[in-house]
Design a protein around this motif. Structure first.
Motif, PDB file in Angstrom:
ATOM      1  N   ARG A 117     -68.490  67.731-123.783  1.00 19.98           N
ATOM      2  CA  ARG A 117     -69.938  66.870-124.293  1.00 19.98           C
ATOM      3  C   ARG A 117     -69.312  65.162-122.411  1.00 19.98           C
ATOM      4  N   PRO A 118     -70.260  65.612-121.556  1.00 15.53           N
ATOM      5  CA  PRO A 118     -70.677  64.338-120.924  1.00 15.53           C
ATOM      6  C   PRO A 118     -70.747  62.860-122.178  1.00 15.53           C
ATOM      7  N   VAL A 119     -70.616  62.409-121.613  1.00 15.61           N
ATOM      8  CA  VAL A 119     -71.368  60.476-121.631  1.00 15.61           C
ATOM      9  C   VAL A 119     -71.622  59.797-120.989  1.00 15.61           C
ATOM     10  N   THR A 120     -72.753  60.380-120.318  1.00 13.67           N
ATOM     11  CA  THR A 120     -73.186  59.872-119.300  1.00 13.67           C
ATOM     12  C   THR A 120     -74.433  58.806-119.822  1.00 13.67           C
ATOM     13  N   GLY A 121     -74.681  57.270-118.900  1.00 11.45           N
ATOM     14  CA  GLY A 121     -76.547  57.181-119.270  1.00 11.45           C
ATOM     15  C   GLY A 121     -77.443  57.961-118.642  1.00 11.45           C
ATOM     16  N   ASN A 122     -78.360  57.092-117.549  1.00 12.88           N
ATOM     17  CA  ASN A 122     -79.223  57.646-116.958  1.00 12.88           C
ATOM     18  C   ASN A 122     -79.114  58.119-115.654  1.00 12.88           C
ATOM     19  N   ARG A 123     -77.405  58.083-115.249  1.00  3.99           N
ATOM     20  CA  ARG A 123     -77.313  58.820-113.854  1.00  3.99           C
ATOM     21  C   ARG A 123     -76.940  59.657-114.582  1.00  3.99           C
ATOM     22  N   LYS A 124     -76.305  61.077-113.767  1.00  5.87           N
ATOM     23  CA  LYS A 124     -75.928  62.258-113.642  1.00  5.87           C
ATOM     24  C   LYS A 124     -74.618  62.309-113.970  1.00  5.87           C
ATOM     25  N   SER A 125     -73.861  62.994-113.872  1.00  7.93           N
ATOM     26  CA  SER A 125     -72.349  62.798-113.924  1.00  7.93           C
ATOM     27  C   SER A 125     -71.952  63.185-112.882  1.00  7.93           C
ATOM     28  N   ALA A 126     -70.299  63.051-112.401  1.00  5.58           N
ATOM     29  CA  ALA A 126     -70.098  63.756-111.105  1.00  5.58           C
ATOM     30  C   ALA A 126     -68.978  65.109-111.166  1.00  5.58           C
ATOM     31  N   PHE A 127     -68.049  64.346-112.538  1.00  4.29           N
ATOM     32  CA  PHE A 127     -67.586  65.416-113.462  1.00  4.29           C
ATOM     33  C   PHE A 127     -67.602  66.278-113.654  1.00  4.29           C
ATOM     34  N   THR A 128     -66.781  67.547-113.855  1.00  2.00           N
ATOM     35  CA  THR A 128     -67.522  68.625-114.939  1.00  2.00           C
ATOM     36  C   THR A 128     -65.826  69.076-115.240  1.00  2.00           C
ATOM     37  N   VAL A 129     -66.513  69.624-116.630  1.00  2.00           N
ATOM     38  CA  VAL A 129     -64.792  70.447-117.330  1.00  2.00           C
ATOM     39  C   VAL A 129     -64.993  71.769-117.132  1.00  2.00           C
ATOM     40  N   LYS A 130     -64.533  72.275-116.905  1.00  2.00           N
ATOM     41  CA  LYS A 130     -64.015  74.033-117.399  1.00  2.00           C
ATOM     42  C   LYS A 130     -63.067  74.566-118.351  1.00  2.00           C
ATOM     43  N   PRO A 131     -63.317  75.744-119.081  1.00  2.00           N
ATOM     44  CA  PRO A 131     -64.390  75.953-120.240  1.00  2.00           C
ATOM     45  C   PRO A 131     -64.990  74.289-120.134  1.00  2.00           C
ATOM     46  N   ALA A 132     -66.613  74.429-120.801  1.00  2.00           N
ATOM     47  CA  ALA A 132     -66.945  73.735-121.714  1.00  2.00           C
ATOM     48  C   ALA A 132     -67.412  73.602-123.071  1.00  2.00           C
ATOM     49  N   ARG A 133     -66.526  75.166-123.421  1.00  2.00           N
ATOM     50  CA  ARG A 133     -66.882  74.870-125.021  1.00  2.00           C
ATOM     51  C   ARG A 133     -65.768  76.255-125.131  1.00  2.00           C
ATOM     52  N   GLY A 134     -65.089  76.566-126.620  1.00  2.00           N
ATOM     53  CA  GLY A 134     -64.321  77.713-126.484  1.00  2.00           C
ATOM     54  C   GLY A 134     -63.467  77.181-127.431  1.00  2.00           C
ATOM     55  N   PHE A 135     -62.309  78.372-127.996  1.00  2.00           N
ATOM     56  CA  PHE A 135     -61.819  78.314-128.712  1.00  2.00           C
ATOM     57  C   PHE A 135     -60.374  78.062-128.355  1.00  2.00           C
ATOM     58  N   VAL A 136     -59.763  77.382-129.767  1.00  2.00           N
ATOM     59  CA  VAL A 136     -57.819  77.433-129.892  1.00  2.00           C
ATOM     60  C   VAL A 136     -56.941  77.629-130.374  1.00  2.00           C
ATOM     61  N   GLU A 137     -56.764  78.578-130.390  1.00  2.00           N
ATOM     62  CA  GLU A 137     -55.592  79.559-131.491  1.00  2.00           C
ATOM     63  C   GLU A 137     -54.791  78.632-131.793  1.00  2.00           C
ATOM     64  N   ALA A 138     -54.611  78.863-133.704  1.00  2.00           N
ATOM     65  CA  ALA A 138     -53.774  78.064-134.445  1.00  2.00           C
ATOM     66  C   ALA A 138     -52.121  78.134-133.511  1.00  2.00           C
ATOM     67  N   TYR A 139     -51.227  76.955-133.634  1.00  2.00           N
ATOM     68  CA  TYR A 139     -50.070  76.521-133.039  1.00  2.00           C
ATOM     69  C   TYR A 139     -50.628  77.092-130.993  1.00  2.00           C
ATOM     70  N   SER A 140     -51.137  76.571-130.617  1.00  2.00           N
ATOM     71  CA  SER A 140     -51.420  77.304-129.267  1.00  2.00           C
ATOM     72  C   SER A 140     -52.253  75.911-128.820  1.00  2.00           C
ATOM     73  N   ASP A 141     -52.306  76.123-127.332  1.00  2.00           N
ATOM     74  CA  ASP A 141     -52.566  74.845-126.351  1.00  2.00           C
ATOM     75  C   ASP A 141     -53.502  75.935-125.000  1.00  2.00           C
ATOM     76  N   LEU A 142     -54.686  75.080-124.791  1.00  2.00           N
ATOM     77  CA  LEU A 142     -55.472  75.603-123.881  1.00  2.00           C
ATOM     78  C   LEU A 142     -55.692  74.829-122.873  1.00  2.00           C
ATOM     79  N   GLU A 143     -55.817  74.654-121.648  1.00  2.00           N
ATOM     80  CA  GLU A 143     -55.490  73.855-120.158  1.00  2.00           C
ATOM     81  C   GLU A 143     -57.013  73.783-119.690  1.00  2.00           C
ATOM     82  N   CYS A 144     -58.030  72.712-119.511  1.00  2.00           N
ATOM     83  CA  CYS A 144     -59.278  72.497-119.304  1.00  2.00           C
ATOM     84  C   CYS A 144     -58.831  72.296-118.212  1.00  2.00           C
ATOM     85  N   GLU A 145     -59.990  72.088-116.619  1.00  2.00           N
ATOM     86  CA  GLU A 145     -59.899  72.109-115.290  1.00  2.00           C
ATOM     87  C   GLU A 145     -60.668  70.815-115.221  1.00  2.00           C
TER      88      GLU A 145
END
Length: 872
Positions: free
Chosen positions: A808-836
């Protein structure tokens, strides 16, 4: 606020009658009121006080919970404390605790009804020794905060070996030197220095480091290396050390007398060696263990579960030392004593020197009696390195050549088979001497004298000369008898056809006819076969009743001897039946025309050369090597799963109803005694295995009793384990509460032997970890202006449960120029996930941004992002 409802009587109240008035109290505010009611009785005035009290609760609680002394055995101890309400309304309580020791308090809040008692349960886990002195705060309505002290002491269950006379702790017992075949006993005290009962069992450590079995420690290095084969032999050490008793129960702070007996035995060697140099030293370790605590942890190694010897059990080791020596008794001039020749009636003596060559032990000897030979002294004792002269006498009582074996018994103390608690003096060794002697007769001259005319009973042909000293008179008259049917010489005509079985009497037996004779025998003369007169003296002969009594007595003893013989033959037949009644023997007698094949040692594979270990008998002593072999035999099998939950067959029902001894319980492994799940997530399901290894030759029935909600998914809770079998039960843990978890569950063996298993877990919420809390995004070198800035961040899940996340982006009244993908999902037990993370450049685009990583049922994490623009 008080109201009186009454009508004053118009007339006086007669005796025996009553008058009723009602006082009502109606409070309009929360305060206590006090008033009085005035009663006029004729000329008397009576004041009746009135009290108006508001309803209230009065909660009381004890100030201390004392658990006393407890044993550190991973068991959950429960104490109860009560909160009493002596008021007229319900009261609320709340308990808070933040101490070091983990306590389970139920309930921690609640309501106590008026004039009732509410019970609070406090559980403490005895997993570590120490002093417990904690305080919990209890908030009581209308009473404020009250402190309740929780006290107790957790101690280790200590088992000590004490001397009988000195009452000091013993580490080693030295039996000293002993002859092979003799025994020596020492007594010790087993002391239970703990406030609870203890079931113990003795285990002989025959494979411990530093143990010696039959090695001459005083010999040279080459001799010791040559005797290493003795140590590697498959020797049953339980025959050398006897512990009486080898199992038992000790009450709190109780002492028990235990007798240890050392009986060295001479090992057979593959090569001949001088018997005088065969000295065997023994160093063994005897361990007294708590029953059922031998396998503190069962580790899963590769292909299966094996029982490790690591244990935090209560045990004590006692070293046992001793030496075995052969009897070294020599004779001069030798073991063959030749007495040469001797005449009848004479005596020949030979003096022999007997010497004790031993440097450590005296010898007590005893000569057995031998015909025609006498020894003086017959028995005695030889001290260390001493000599003694023994006189052998040859006194023949008949003519001939004699070669006798003289047995010398060496006397010592040994274990009595009928009473193993006491030592018995007996012959434990024998030495043989050969005695040679020849007895000849002396020539004797016969003197003849003239017969004066009376012919004696024995005379020569003419009766003139009689030899004295060559004949002996007999007290009985000669009676010569033959069968009458065997001769017909001079038989009378009328007696020729007699066919009775009469006896023939010779003419010179007239003296015998005056004696009592058997009443049923007939006698005839030798020539004419005429029936002779047979006189029976009534003063000497048996009457008819006496003859019947003698026949009954003879028949009684004949039947008695016959019954003894039949019983002996029946026992021998039963013994032979038990010997050959086994699945190996098929009833073929040895050497019945079959020839054994020639088998070499190379024909056997290595795994078949190992000693076959049968299930341990309850009468023999436990040894570590036997226990290891039994455990190996059980664990080498495949794991049995989903066994029968209840005994079904007749054999299973009989086995599962047995009351097992301490030694049998010590051969059953149920563990680990502490199941540690470690860090686990709430709302997750985790499984650990409870291993069961049955090393007995009978079935056992395991029943698990679980009352903890977090372990309620465990199944199966009952299993019948076959002999020499291993299995496991999956213990399932799941919880919804965050915090440390320490609870124990109990199990029963054969529905009577109780045990406990502690379950430990640290329940933690779902968590995700970021590889970085701040990201600096820079353009990739060589890219055109206006290109997006990119960088990745890693989400790590260190828990055993999948984690759902949302950016969830923390933005005030302005629109954020940053995005994260994937925006939601699952991380399995004892594993990791790369987000861009991507920054989109533009006019007046902010170069700073912030995201919140929201984890479902977990805490959130902030990620700050910065775009670094480089202007050339």
């Amino acid at each position: 606020q008080f109201k009186l409802i009454a009508e004053n009587p118009e007339k006086p109240v007669a005796s025996g009658l009553q008058f009723k008035a009602v006082v009502e109290y109606t409070p309009n505010r929360a305060e206590d009121l006090q008033d009085k009611l005035i009663l006029l009785v004729d000329d008397d005035i009576v004041d009746i006080p009135l009290l108006g009290l508001i309803p209230y609760c009065c909660l009381e609680i004890e100030s201390e919970i004392d658990f006393g002394e407890m044993i550190a055995n991973n068991e959950l101890i429960t104490k109860e404390i009560s909160i009493a309400n002596r008021g007229s309304t319900s009261g609320v309580f709340r308990i808070s605790y933040d101490g070091v020791v983990l306590l389970n308090i139920k309930p921690i809040r609640g309501v106590v009804k008026p004039r009732s008692v509410r019970t609070i349960k406090v559980d403490i886990c005895t997993d570590a020794p120490g002093v417990i002195k904690e305080v919990m705060k209890v908030e009581l309505e209308s009473r404020g905060c009250t402190e309740v002290w929780i006290k107790g002491v957790v101690v280790e269950q200590v088992l000590k070996v004490l001397g009988v006379s000195c009452e000091k702790v013993l580490k080693c017992i030295n039996f000293g030197p002993l002859y092979f075949g003799t025994s020596k006993s020492e007594q010790i005290n087993l002391y239970n220095e703990s406030p609870e009962c203890m079931d113990w069992v003795a285990v002989l450590e025959d494979n411990a480091i530093g143990g010696e079995m039959g090695t001459d420690l005083q010999g040279s290095t080459d001799a010791v290396l040559q005797d290493l084969n003795l140590k590697n032999r498959d020797v049953d050490v339980s025959t050398l050390i006897l512990c009486i008793p080898d199992q038992g129960t000790l009450l709190p702070y109780e002492k028990s007398l235990v007798t240890l007996c050392f009986s060295p035995k001479k090992f057979e060697r593959d090569f001949e060696v001088n018997d005088s140099s065969l000295v065997q030293d023994y160093v063994l370790f005897l361990r007294f263990e708590t029953v059922g605590k031998r396998g503190g942890c069962l580790q899963t190694l590769g292909d299966g579960a094996t029982a490790s010897t690591r244990s935090h059990s209560r045990h004590v080791d006692l070293a046992l030392m001793g030496s075995g020596f052969p009897v070294m008794l020599t004779f001069k001039p030798g073991t063959v004593i030749d007495f040469k020749e001797c005449y009848l009636g004479e005596q020949t003596q030979v003096v022999c020197t007997m010497k004790n060559e031993s440097e450590f032990l005296p010898v007590t000897f005893s000569f057995r009696r031998t015909a025609h030979f006498n020894i003086s002294p017959e028995r005695g004792k030889l001290k260390i390195k001493s000599e003694k002269e023994v006189t052998f006498s040859f006194s023949p009582r008949q003519i001939g050549t004699f070669e006798m074996k003289q047995i010398i018994d060496i006397i010592g103390t040994g274990v009595d088979k009928n009473n193993v608690d006491a030592l018995k003096t007996r012959s434990f060794h024998q030495i043989y001497l050969t005695l040679l002697g020849v007895c000849k007769s002396k020539r004797k001259s016969v003197l003849f004298t003239i017969n004066p005319g009376l012919t004696p009973l024995i005379s020569n042909a003419t009766g003139q000369f009689v030899a004295r000293g060559t004949g002996q008179l007999s007290d009985t008259a000669p009676v010569a008898i033959l069968k009458s049917t065997q001769t017909q010489i001079h038989t009378h005509r009328k007696n020729r056809n007699c066919k009775d079985d009469a006896l023939i009497a010779f003419p010179n037996d007239r003296a015998a006819s005056l004696r009592p004779s058997e009443w049923n025998k007939k006698y005839r003369t030798i020539f004419t076969k005429t029936e002779r007169y047979n006189y029976i003296d009534p003063d000497f002969a048996y009457t008819h009743s006496e003859r019947l009594l003698r026949e009954e007595c003879k028949k009684y003893y004949t039947d008695f001897v016959s019954r003894l013989r039949d019983r002996r033959l029946a026992k021998e037949a039963a013994r032979q039946f038990h010997i050959y009644n086994n699945p190996v023997s098929i009833g073929i007698k040895p050497a019945e025309g079959l020839k054994s094949p020639n088998i070499s040692i190379t024909d056997f594979p290595k795994e078949k050369l190992q000693h076959k270990m049968l299930p341990l008998d309850d009468n023999c002593m436990l040894t570590s090597r036997k226990l290891a072999a039994m455990a190996s035999k059980s664990t080498n099998k495949g794991v049995w799963s989903w066994l029968s939950p209840m005994p079904s067959s007749t054999e299973e029902k009989e086995d599962c109803s047995l009351t097992l001894t301490h030694k049998q319980l010590h051969q059953i492994f149920i563990g680990p005694s502490t199941i540690d799940f470690g860090d686990v997530c709430v709302y997750s399901t985790t499984t650990k295995e409870l291993h069961i290894i049955n090393n007995l030759s009978v079935h056992i029935w395991i029943q698990i009793e679980i009352e903890v909600v977090e372990l309620r998914e465990t199944s199966p809770l009952s299993q019948v384990v076959p002999p020499l079998t291993k299995t496991h039960i999956p213990i399932v843990f799941e919880t919804n509460n965050v915090g440390m978890f320490k609870r124990s569950f109990s199990y029963k063996i054969n529905n009577q032997h109780l045990g406990h298993v502690l379950v430990v877990a640290n329940a933690r919420p779902v968590e995700l970890q970021l590889s970085a809390r701040e990201l600096i995004l820079t353009p990739v070198p060589g890219c055109l202006a206006g290109t997006e800035f990119r960088k990745t961040v890693r989400l790590c899940n260190p828990r055993n449960h999948p984690a759902a996340f949302t950016w969830r982006p923390v933005t005030g009244n302005r629109k954020s120029a940053f995005t994260v993908k994937p925006a939601r999902g699952f991380v399995e037990a004892y594993s990791d996930l790369e987000c861009e993370v991507v920054w989109h450049p533009g006019f007046c685009t902010p170069e700073k941004g912030e995201f919140t990583l929201c984890v479902r049922k977990g805490s959130s994490i902030n990620l700050k992002c910065f775009a670094k623009v480089t202007i050339h």
